[in-house]
Design a protein around this motif. Structure first.
Motif, PDB file in Angstrom:
ATOM      1  N   TYR A 350       0.826  -1.198   0.000  1.00 33.66           N
ATOM      2  CA  TYR A 350       0.000   0.000   0.000  1.00 33.66           C
ATOM      3  C   TYR A 350       0.862   1.251   0.000  1.00 33.66           C
ATOM      4  CZ  TYR A 350      -4.406  -2.476   0.885  1.00 33.66           C
ATOM      5  OH  TYR A 350      -5.509  -3.260   0.779  1.00 33.66           O
ATOM      6  N   ASN A 351       1.901   1.254   0.836  1.00 34.22           N
ATOM      7  CA  ASN A 351       2.756   2.430   0.940  1.00 34.22           C
ATOM      8  C   ASN A 351       3.565   2.657  -0.338  1.00 34.22           C
ATOM      9  OD1 ASN A 351       1.932   3.082   3.536  1.00 34.22           O
ATOM     10  ND2 ASN A 351       3.492   1.804   4.492  1.00 34.22           N
ATOM     11  N   ALA A 352       3.756   1.595  -1.104  1.00 33.94           N
ATOM     12  CA  ALA A 352       4.473   1.731  -2.376  1.00 33.94           C
ATOM     13  C   ALA A 352       3.523   2.083  -3.516  1.00 33.94           C
ATOM     14  CB  ALA A 352       5.216   0.438  -2.695  1.00 33.94           C
ATOM     15  N   GLY A 353       2.240   2.263  -3.214  1.00 31.95           N
ATOM     16  CA  GLY A 353       1.283   2.648  -4.241  1.00 31.95           C
ATOM     17  C   GLY A 353       0.495   1.505  -4.825  1.00 31.95           C
ATOM     18  N   ASP A 417       0.542  11.823  -7.620  1.00 36.67           N
ATOM     19  CA  ASP A 417       1.492  11.064  -6.804  1.00 36.67           C
ATOM     20  C   ASP A 417       1.098   9.592  -6.767  1.00 36.67           C
ATOM     21  OD1 ASP A 417       2.817  13.365  -6.253  1.00 36.67           O
ATOM     22  OD2 ASP A 417       2.173  13.527  -4.162  1.00 36.67           O
ATOM     23  N   TYR A 419       0.120   6.504  -4.750  1.00 38.72           N
ATOM     24  CA  TYR A 419      -0.612   6.416  -3.492  1.00 38.72           C
ATOM     25  C   TYR A 419       0.288   5.889  -2.375  1.00 38.72           C
ATOM     26  CZ  TYR A 419      -4.011   4.931  -0.001  1.00 38.72           C
ATOM     27  OH  TYR A 419      -4.694   4.750   1.169  1.00 38.72           O
ATOM     28  N   SER A 420       0.175   6.490  -1.194  1.00 37.06           N
ATOM     29  CA  SER A 420       0.936   6.054  -0.023  1.00 37.06           C
ATOM     30  C   SER A 420       0.040   6.128   1.196  1.00 37.06           C
ATOM     31  CB  SER A 420       2.180   6.930   0.184  1.00 37.06           C
ATOM     32  OG  SER A 420       2.772   6.654   1.441  1.00 37.06           O
ATOM     33  N   GLN A 421      -0.149   4.996   1.848  1.00 38.95           N
ATOM     34  CA  GLN A 421      -0.973   4.956   3.051  1.00 38.95           C
ATOM     35  C   GLN A 421      -0.343   5.775   4.170  1.00 38.95           C
ATOM     36  OE1 GLN A 421      -3.862   3.461   2.979  1.00 38.95           O
ATOM     37  NE2 GLN A 421      -4.480   2.787   5.019  1.00 38.95           N
ATOM     38  N   ASP A 422       0.983   5.713   4.293  1.00 32.09           N
ATOM     39  CA  ASP A 422       1.664   6.472   5.338  1.00 32.09           C
ATOM     40  C   ASP A 422       1.469   7.972   5.169  1.00 32.09           C
ATOM     41  OD1 ASP A 422       2.527   4.296   6.712  1.00 32.09           O
ATOM     42  OD2 ASP A 422       4.586   4.325   5.933  1.00 32.09           O
ATOM     43  N   ARG A 423       1.609   8.461   3.938  1.00 35.53           N
ATOM     44  CA  ARG A 423       1.461   9.898   3.713  1.00 35.53           C
ATOM     45  C   ARG A 423       0.004  10.336   3.835  1.00 35.53           C
ATOM     46  NH1 ARG A 423       3.367  11.656  -1.478  1.00 35.53           N
ATOM     47  NH2 ARG A 423       3.361   9.519  -2.230  1.00 35.53           N
TER      48      ARG A 423
END
Length: 813
Positions: A350-353, A417, A419-423
């Motif tokens: 998820y954090n890698a998109g 961008d 997608y990044s769950q962290d951001r």
């Protein structure tokens, strides 16, 4: 407890009805037979008039009636709820086909009041509102039975299953003839069910103590939080989830709860829980493979499944370097850690998109390869990566007052961008931290479109009133007891501009301050603050006089391109300072100075990644500030002051937060802080720009010691003789703090700490080996007037070591 409640009608009515009408008529002809009613007689009515009763009949005198019409009349009278008994007779009136109807009734009592006695752990409205027992209506025993059932069920949910409920009809004096009564419910709740013991049978691999520790249903204990209260829903989670998960974490995948029994002593309410288990065999790992991954290499993903040295699979991420895959094979299988690793890999994608990526864990059970060996599992994680998702539209809803650009400044994801769950979480926390919207803020709505590969994000906010009038009292080691009143508005014009007025007043202080801050000057990322002040300080720790200051300051914050967490600060302040020496004082070192004008330029740089402004548990803050006084700036000062500080926080564990409700966990964090300062030049005209140490309110913090008791010449108790006020001040200092904090939530924190620090007369004298030490514990709360805290610390290096209590206002380090 006695409750006077509303009116209702009882239920469970038993009606004895005798229909003798047309008794002599054969059954085959009753429906066709007509009887002319010559008159209607009513007997037994006490409260209800004859006309009201006759009015319930579907026929009148002179009408020809059939049996079915009489039966309808009976049903109508029953349905009114006004009668406990209804009898209808007919007798010959003379002429053939004519008769007289006689109706004998027994009226239901009329309930005047409904009283409930002894009900303490359930809502009395269950009787009046839910069951329908009301005053001002006929008694209804069906409603009474319904009320008893609802109250017993509510008490059982509170762990009180053996309540006794009795009802009484009490005649009202003077109204006996009208059959008016008060309905009284007498409730004897009895004892709450408390678990006194948990007995487990069939467990050989895991001790009973460990099983009970994993359960929510536990025996009562000495401490208040070990109440032993029995809850059926929690017990069901024990049987269906908690105990199986414990066994699954130790390789027992086939464990079953064969039976469960709850034995209760109705006299005392004490209960014993008995469980019988079938543990089954223990499984070990035979193979581990990952399939379908291309973006991340096998080695990167496999490390999520490899245990740390000295731990089982459930120890993922702790305890040292990870074992190699070969060392993992043959170890006991921890299913919970395997599932957690799968979730971590999903989060990694998820954090890698790769928001459309999916993972499918497969656990293949294998029988023992030889007699006497354990069965095994072959573990496979199938990954379907798909394509990375890109952010499409970012929408904001609900901001009726706050400008949209104020909110967007907190969003660190942009259209286009990956997608990044962290951001996304970082953006959510940034919007929440503004404090302009109702909390908790709903989590952003993420709408993925697999066909286009885009993700639309919607942030929803609800505006709240932000301006507040503040007033109260404060206590500080520097100013003693003081009052304050002020007004703060952090969101002027809906543009996050802030303004404040504050007046502090008391025996030792009289300050008035006006401040205005614009976080986006001319809609740029540069912020600015202007402040005007008129202050009188009569320090509690320095009672030889007082200081007066009138002036203002201007400060700008400038972002550094490419470094969103780092800002430069530049500012200028000017103030006129006068000193008033107390007439009774012989010490002229601080307040016997001439008036002076201080002209100062400030320059600093700050980088912060702390995840919370008051109670952080991860991140850091680093800053360096330089204050230039006098010289080309003019004024009566001629010195430079440097301040350096660093703070670091790391989470070390948590309790809760991973259950199905997803509640906020209790977080344990370890933090360290290092602060240092040095003055170069001559600050003698402005001695309060120098450094002093001790306590928590005045100068540099060192808990376990009095305010200003740490001096360049050693330890001197506050306001003690043997040292002048000016000699308590130094031109350099160093403090070091280590803290283990338990963040209960965003408003409460408990911590244990160690402080060390000292002040010196010259920056060249700084010696980290010569520090005064203190240690203790404390609690900090966030109140409407700001953070406050209590610290209880032991000073090791005082003349007489001992404990000291500190009241602190403002955040910790």
């Amino acid at each position: 407890m006695v409750g006077h409640v509303g009116w209702s009608r009882p239920w469970g009515l038993v009606v004895a009805v005798v229909v003798s009408l047309f008794a002599a008529v054969p059954a085959s002809g009753q429906q066709a037979f007509l009887l002319v009613v010559d008159s209607i007689e009513v007997e037994g009515n006490r409260r209800i008039s004859r006309d009201d009763i006759v009015g319930l009949l579907p026929f009148q005198v002179g009408d020809s009636v059939r049996v079915s019409q009489v039966q309808d009349a009976q049903r109508t009278m029953w349905g009114s709820g006004a009668f406990a008994d209804v009898l209808i007779f007919a007798r010959d009136a003379g002429p053939v086909g004519h008769g007289i109807l006689r109706i004998e009734v027994s009226e239901q009592a009329m309930v005047r009041n409904v009283d409930i006695v002894g009900l303490q752990n359930a809502d009395p409205d269950l009787v009046t509102d839910s069951a329908g027992v009301r005053a001002g209506a006929p008694y209804d025993d069906q409603a009474v039975v319904r009320a008893k059932s609802l109250v017993r069920a509510a008490l059982a949910e509170e762990g009180i299953p053996f309540a006794s409920i009795e009802e009484q009809l009490v005649p009202v004096p003077g109204l006996e003839e009208q059959n008016v009564v008060d309905l009284l419910f007498e409730v004897a709740e009895g004892n709450r069910v408390t678990v006194a013991d948990v007995v487990v049978r069939g467990n050989n691999a895991i001790a009973t103590e460990d099983i009970v520790a994993a359960m929510g249903t536990r025996p009562e204990g000495f401490w208040w939080f070990r109440s032993g209260e029995f809850d059926e829903e929690s017990f069901e989670l024990d049987r269906a989830t908690r105990i199986p998960q414990l066994y699954a974490s130790r390789g027992y995948l086939d464990m079953r709860v064969l039976s469960d029994t709850l034995i209760i002593d109705p006299t005392s309410g004490k209960a014993r829980v008995e469980l019988e288990l079938d543990e089954g065999p223990q499984y070990r790992i035979a193979a581990l493979s990952i399939e379908g991954n291309q973006y991340f290499e096998d080695e990167r993903l496999e490390r999520f499944f490899l245990p740390q040295r000295g731990g089982l699979l459930r120890s993922l991420g702790f305890g040292g370097a990870a074992l190699e895959e070969e060392e993992t094979l043959g170890r006991v299988f921890d299913q919970l850690a395997f599932e957690a690793a799968e979730q971590s890999i999903q989060q990694l994608y998820y954090n890698a998109g790769y928001i459309f990526a999916g993972t499918q864990p497969i656990i293949e059970k294998r029988p023992p390869s030889a007699e006497g060996e354990d069965p095994t599992v072959a573990l496979t994680l199938q990954v379907q990566e798909g394509q990375p998702a890109y952010i499409g539209n970012i929408a904001i809803q609900g901001n009726d007052y706050t400008y949209e650009r104020v909110i967007r400044d907190q969003i660190v994801v942009l259209p286009g961008d990956v997608y990044s769950q962290d951001r996304l979480l970082q953006s959510y926390q940034g919007i929440s931290s503004l404090g302009f919207f109702e909390a908790p803020l709903p989590f952003p709505n993420v709408d993925p479109n697999q066909e286009t590969g885009e993700v639309d994000i919607t942030f929803e906010v609800v505006e709240k009133q932000t301006g507040a009038i503040n007033f109260g009292t404060s206590v500080g080691g520097g100013i003693g007891l003081a009052g304050f009143i002020g007004y703060d508005q952090p969101n002027l014009f809906g543009q996050a501009k802030s303004g404040s007025l504050r007046w502090d007043f008391g025996r030792f202080v009289n300050n008035f301050t006006v401040t205005y801050t614009d976080p986006q000057l001319f809609q740029t990322r540069t912020n600015g603050t202007i402040s005007l002040f008129n202050a009188r300080d009569r320090f509690f720790s320095f009672q030889s006089g007082q200081r007066r200051r009138v002036g203002g300051s201007l400060r700008f914050g400038i972002p550094i391109p490419g470094a969103t967490r780092t800002r430069l600060f530049a500012g200028y302040s000017i103030a006129r300072t006068t000193y008033d020496l107390a007439q009774s004082s012989n010490d002229q070192s601080l307040f016997g100075l001439p008036p002076g004008t201080q002209s100062q330029f400030q320059l600093g740089i700050t980088r912060t990644t702390l995840n919370h402004p008051i109670f952080p548990f991860s991140g850091s803050r680093l800053s360096w500030n330089v204050e230039l006084n006098g010289g080309l700036l003019g004024g009566d000062g001629n010195f430079t002051r440097h301040l350096v500080d660093g703070t670091w926080w790391v989470p070390v564990g948590q309790v809760g937060g991973d259950g199905p409700d997803g509640g906020r966990p209790i977080i344990f964090a370890f933090g360290t802080s290092v602060n240092a300062g040095a003055i170069f030049g001559d600050p003698s005209n402005f001695p309060f720009d120098r450094f002093w140490m001790g306590g928590v309110q005045f100068g540099q913090q060192l808990r376990g010691y009095d305010e200003t008791s740490i001096t360049p010449f050693g330890f001197f108790p506050e306001r003690s003789g043997g040292i002048s006020d000016i000699n308590r001040l130094g031109d350099s200092f160093l403090t070091i703090t280590a803290e283990l904090a338990m963040r209960l939530n965003d408003n409460i924190s408990i911590q244990a700490f160690m402080d060390a620090g000292n002040v010196w007369s010259d920056p060249l004298d700084i010696d980290p080996a010569r520090l005064y030490r203190g240690a203790g514990f404390g609690v900090q709360l966030v109140t409407p007037f700001g953070p406050i805290g209590l610290d209880y610390a032991y000073g090791f290096d005082k003349t007489i070591p001992g404990w000291q209590l500190h009241f602190r206002m403002g955040p910790g380090f």
